[in-house]
Write a protein that holds these residues in place. Structure first.
Motif, PDB file in Angstrom:
ATOM      1  N   ALA A   1      73.335  19.746 -38.041  1.00 52.25           N
ATOM      2  CA  ALA A   1      73.633  19.781 -39.472  1.00 52.25           C
ATOM      3  C   ALA A   1      75.116  19.987 -39.783  1.00 52.25           C
ATOM      4  CB  ALA A   1      72.784  20.843 -40.156  1.00 52.25           C
ATOM      5  N   PRO A   2      75.822  20.917 -39.106  1.00 57.97           N
ATOM      6  CA  PRO A   2      77.243  21.090 -39.442  1.00 57.97           C
ATOM      7  C   PRO A   2      78.079  19.823 -39.285  1.00 57.97           C
ATOM      8  CG  PRO A   2      76.452  22.986 -38.224  1.00 57.97           C
ATOM      9  CD  PRO A   2      75.356  21.964 -38.167  1.00 57.97           C
ATOM     10  N   ALA A   3      77.756  18.994 -38.295  1.00 56.43           N
ATOM     11  CA  ALA A   3      78.513  17.745 -38.123  1.00 56.43           C
ATOM     12  C   ALA A   3      78.305  16.819 -39.309  1.00 56.43           C
ATOM     13  CB  ALA A   3      78.094  17.047 -36.830  1.00 56.43           C
ATOM     14  N   GLN A   4      77.074  16.791 -39.832  1.00 55.63           N
ATOM     15  CA  GLN A   4      76.786  15.951 -41.001  1.00 55.63           C
ATOM     16  C   GLN A   4      77.439  16.543 -42.250  1.00 55.63           C
ATOM     17  OE1 GLN A   4      75.274  13.187 -39.945  1.00 55.63           O
ATOM     18  NE2 GLN A   4      75.139  14.227 -37.965  1.00 55.63           N
ATOM     19  N   ALA A   5      77.431  17.874 -42.348  1.00 55.35           N
ATOM     20  CA  ALA A   5      78.025  18.535 -43.516  1.00 55.35           C
ATOM     21  C   ALA A   5      79.531  18.307 -43.579  1.00 55.35           C
ATOM     22  CB  ALA A   5      77.715  20.035 -43.485  1.00 55.35           C
ATOM     23  N   VAL A   6      80.196  18.374 -42.435  1.00 57.90           N
ATOM     24  CA  VAL A   6      81.644  18.136 -42.403  1.00 57.90           C
ATOM     25  C   VAL A   6      81.943  16.692 -42.803  1.00 57.90           C
ATOM     26  CG1 VAL A   6      83.646  17.968 -40.890  1.00 57.90           C
ATOM     27  CG2 VAL A   6      82.174  19.963 -40.758  1.00 57.90           C
ATOM     28  N   ALA A   7      81.117  15.752 -42.326  1.00 61.96           N
ATOM     29  CA  ALA A   7      81.308  14.351 -42.706  1.00 61.96           C
ATOM     30  C   ALA A   7      81.130  14.174 -44.214  1.00 61.96           C
ATOM     31  CB  ALA A   7      80.341  13.452 -41.945  1.00 61.96           C
ATOM     32  N   ALA A   8      80.148  14.871 -44.793  1.00 63.92           N
ATOM     33  CA  ALA A   8      79.938  14.806 -46.243  1.00 63.92           C
ATOM     34  C   ALA A   8      81.146  15.356 -46.983  1.00 63.92           C
ATOM     35  CB  ALA A   8      78.674  15.576 -46.623  1.00 63.92           C
TER      36      ALA A   8
ATOM     37  N   ALA B   1      75.312  14.279 -47.100  1.00 63.82           N
ATOM     38  CA  ALA B   1      74.788  15.511 -47.700  1.00 63.82           C
ATOM     39  C   ALA B   1      73.265  15.543 -47.634  1.00 63.82           C
ATOM     40  CB  ALA B   1      75.260  15.624 -49.144  1.00 63.82           C
ATOM     41  N   ARG B   2      72.642  14.416 -47.946  1.00 62.36           N
ATOM     42  CA  ARG B   2      71.169  14.375 -47.891  1.00 62.36           C
ATOM     43  C   ARG B   2      70.670  14.547 -46.456  1.00 62.36           C
ATOM     44  NH1 ARG B   2      68.737  13.230 -52.567  1.00 62.36           N
ATOM     45  NH2 ARG B   2      69.926  12.217 -54.241  1.00 62.36           N
ATOM     46  N   LYS B   3      71.388  13.983 -45.508  1.00 64.31           N
ATOM     47  CA  LYS B   3      70.987  14.159 -44.111  1.00 64.31           C
ATOM     48  C   LYS B   3      71.132  15.616 -43.694  1.00 64.31           C
ATOM     49  CE  LYS B   3      71.361  12.240 -39.494  1.00 64.31           C
ATOM     50  NZ  LYS B   3      71.923  11.176 -38.649  1.00 64.31           N
ATOM     51  N   THR B   4      72.211  16.264 -44.140  1.00 61.12           N
ATOM     52  CA  THR B   4      72.379  17.697 -43.867  1.00 61.12           C
ATOM     53  C   THR B   4      71.205  18.477 -44.430  1.00 61.12           C
ATOM     54  OG1 THR B   4      74.793  17.460 -43.975  1.00 61.12           O
ATOM     55  CG2 THR B   4      73.897  19.684 -44.186  1.00 61.12           C
ATOM     56  N   GLY B   5      70.828  18.173 -45.666  1.00 56.23           N
ATOM     57  CA  GLY B   5      69.714  18.865 -46.294  1.00 56.23           C
ATOM     58  C   GLY B   5      68.420  18.689 -45.532  1.00 56.23           C
ATOM     59  N   ARG B   6      68.154  17.469 -45.065  1.00 55.94           N
ATOM     60  CA  ARG B   6      66.931  17.234 -44.292  1.00 55.94           C
ATOM     61  C   ARG B   6      66.932  18.057 -43.010  1.00 55.94           C
ATOM     62  NH1 ARG B   6      67.830  11.873 -45.988  1.00 55.94           N
ATOM     63  NH2 ARG B   6      68.751  11.313 -43.980  1.00 55.94           N
ATOM     64  N   LEU B   7      68.071  18.089 -42.337  1.00 60.49           N
ATOM     65  CA  LEU B   7      68.150  18.847 -41.087  1.00 60.49           C
ATOM     66  C   LEU B   7      67.973  20.345 -41.323  1.00 60.49           C
ATOM     67  CD1 LEU B   7      71.118  16.957 -39.381  1.00 60.49           C
ATOM     68  CD2 LEU B   7      68.724  16.948 -38.651  1.00 60.49           C
ATOM     69  N   LEU B   8      68.401  20.816 -42.485  1.00 64.14           N
ATOM     70  CA  LEU B   8      68.274  22.239 -42.817  1.00 64.14           C
ATOM     71  C   LEU B   8      66.945  22.570 -43.473  1.00 64.14           C
ATOM     72  CD1 LEU B   8      71.872  22.952 -44.184  1.00 64.14           C
ATOM     73  CD2 LEU B   8      70.947  23.559 -41.942  1.00 64.14           C
ATOM     74  N   GLY B   9      66.138  21.548 -43.701  1.00 66.37           N
ATOM     75  CA  GLY B   9      64.844  21.776 -44.309  1.00 66.37           C
ATOM     76  C   GLY B   9      64.905  22.069 -45.797  1.00 66.37           C
ATOM     77  N   LEU B  10      65.928  21.577 -46.489  1.00 70.25           N
ATOM     78  CA  LEU B  10      66.072  21.823 -47.917  1.00 70.25           C
ATOM     79  C   LEU B  10      65.243  20.817 -48.707  1.00 70.25           C
ATOM     80  CD1 LEU B  10      69.927  22.438 -48.190  1.00 70.25           C
ATOM     81  CD2 LEU B  10      68.109  24.113 -47.801  1.00 70.25           C
ATOM     82  N   ASP B  11      64.516  21.302 -49.694  1.00 66.53           N
ATOM     83  CA  ASP B  11      63.745  20.393 -50.530  1.00 66.53           C
ATOM     84  C   ASP B  11      64.638  19.797 -51.621  1.00 66.53           C
ATOM     85  OD1 ASP B  11      64.031  22.357 -52.514  1.00 66.53           O
ATOM     86  OD2 ASP B  11      62.037  23.199 -52.155  1.00 66.53           O
TER      87      ASP B  11
END
Length: 222
Positions: free
Chosen positions: A121-128, A144-154
């Motif tokens: 997730a951090p790698a995706q968040a930094v890219a966002a 950002a949406r990929k980060t959310g999916r990896l973190l389990g955010l609805d």
């Protein structure tokens, strides 16, 4: 920081050849802006363990903090070669390129790191985050949406992040988005948890006036 420094100082006293403890000292000294002490700690750590990727990456971050961006890039690239499986090393190559105003190369580097570590997730968040800086709005939302999916955010928990991206993308929404960032529980949580991200987003929303006191508070706290 005082407690962290005490702990970091204790380990070399017990074992003078503990490079990891010296790295910890360097990180604490750097966080307190005690640059000479930080430099000495990192130099000793790297003398003891010249092939230590973590020590090398932390030294790159120290060099970036002190404005030595060319040397920071060289050390970040060396850290990545020493341990290509650590995403933080790739990320710091990207940040070092950005500090040198080599933005297109930095963006390519962040994309490579995100692609190499698709489940981190951090790698995706930094890219966002960097996509926002580069004004690549669809990419920012995608990462950002990929980060959310990896973190389990609805969807409800992701909504404020998407709101910020849309707000940054549309100048007509800058003022209202900045106001929500400064007044909502979600925005105040961002300020407390990640003040540098918070202030960067405020500046992207053309509200650097609100960002400045936050940065001054950080500086006052050392």
């Amino acid at each position: 920081f005082p407690r962290a420094l005490t702990s970091a100082q204790r380990a070399p006293a017990l074992n003078p050849d503990t490079a990891s403890a010296l790295v910890a000292q360097g990180m604490v000294y750097s966080g307190r802006w005690q640059w000479a002490k930080a430099d000495a700690a990192f130099a000793r750590a790297l003398a003891l363990a010249p092939g230590d990727a973590e020590a090398t990456c932390q030294y790159a971050q120290f060099l970036a903090a002190t404005g030595n961006f060319e040397q920071a890039l060289a050390e970040a690239e060396r850290a990545q070669k020493l341990d290509p499986l650590a995403p933080v090393n790739g990320a710091w190559v990207g940040w070092s390129l950005y500090f040198l105003h080599r933005n297109d190369e930095a963006w390519a580097q962040f994309q490579r790191t995100a692609a190499a570590f698709p489940d981190y997730a951090p790698a995706q968040a930094v890219a966002a985050h960097f996509a926002l800086i580069m004004q690549r709005w669809p990419d920012a939302e995608r990462y950002a949406r990929k980060t959310g999916r990896l973190l389990g955010l609805d969807a409800q928990k992701m909504a404020p992040w998407i709101d910020v991206i849309h707000g940054v993308a549309d100048p007509a929404l800058h003022a209202s988005t900045a106001e929500r960032l400064k007044t909502t529980p979600w925005g105040l949580h961002m300020r407390a948890a990640s003040p540098y991200t918070y202030t960067r987003v405020l500046c992207l929303l053309d509200d650097c006036t609100a960002a400045l006191p936050v940065l001054e508070q950080i500086a006052a706290q050392g």
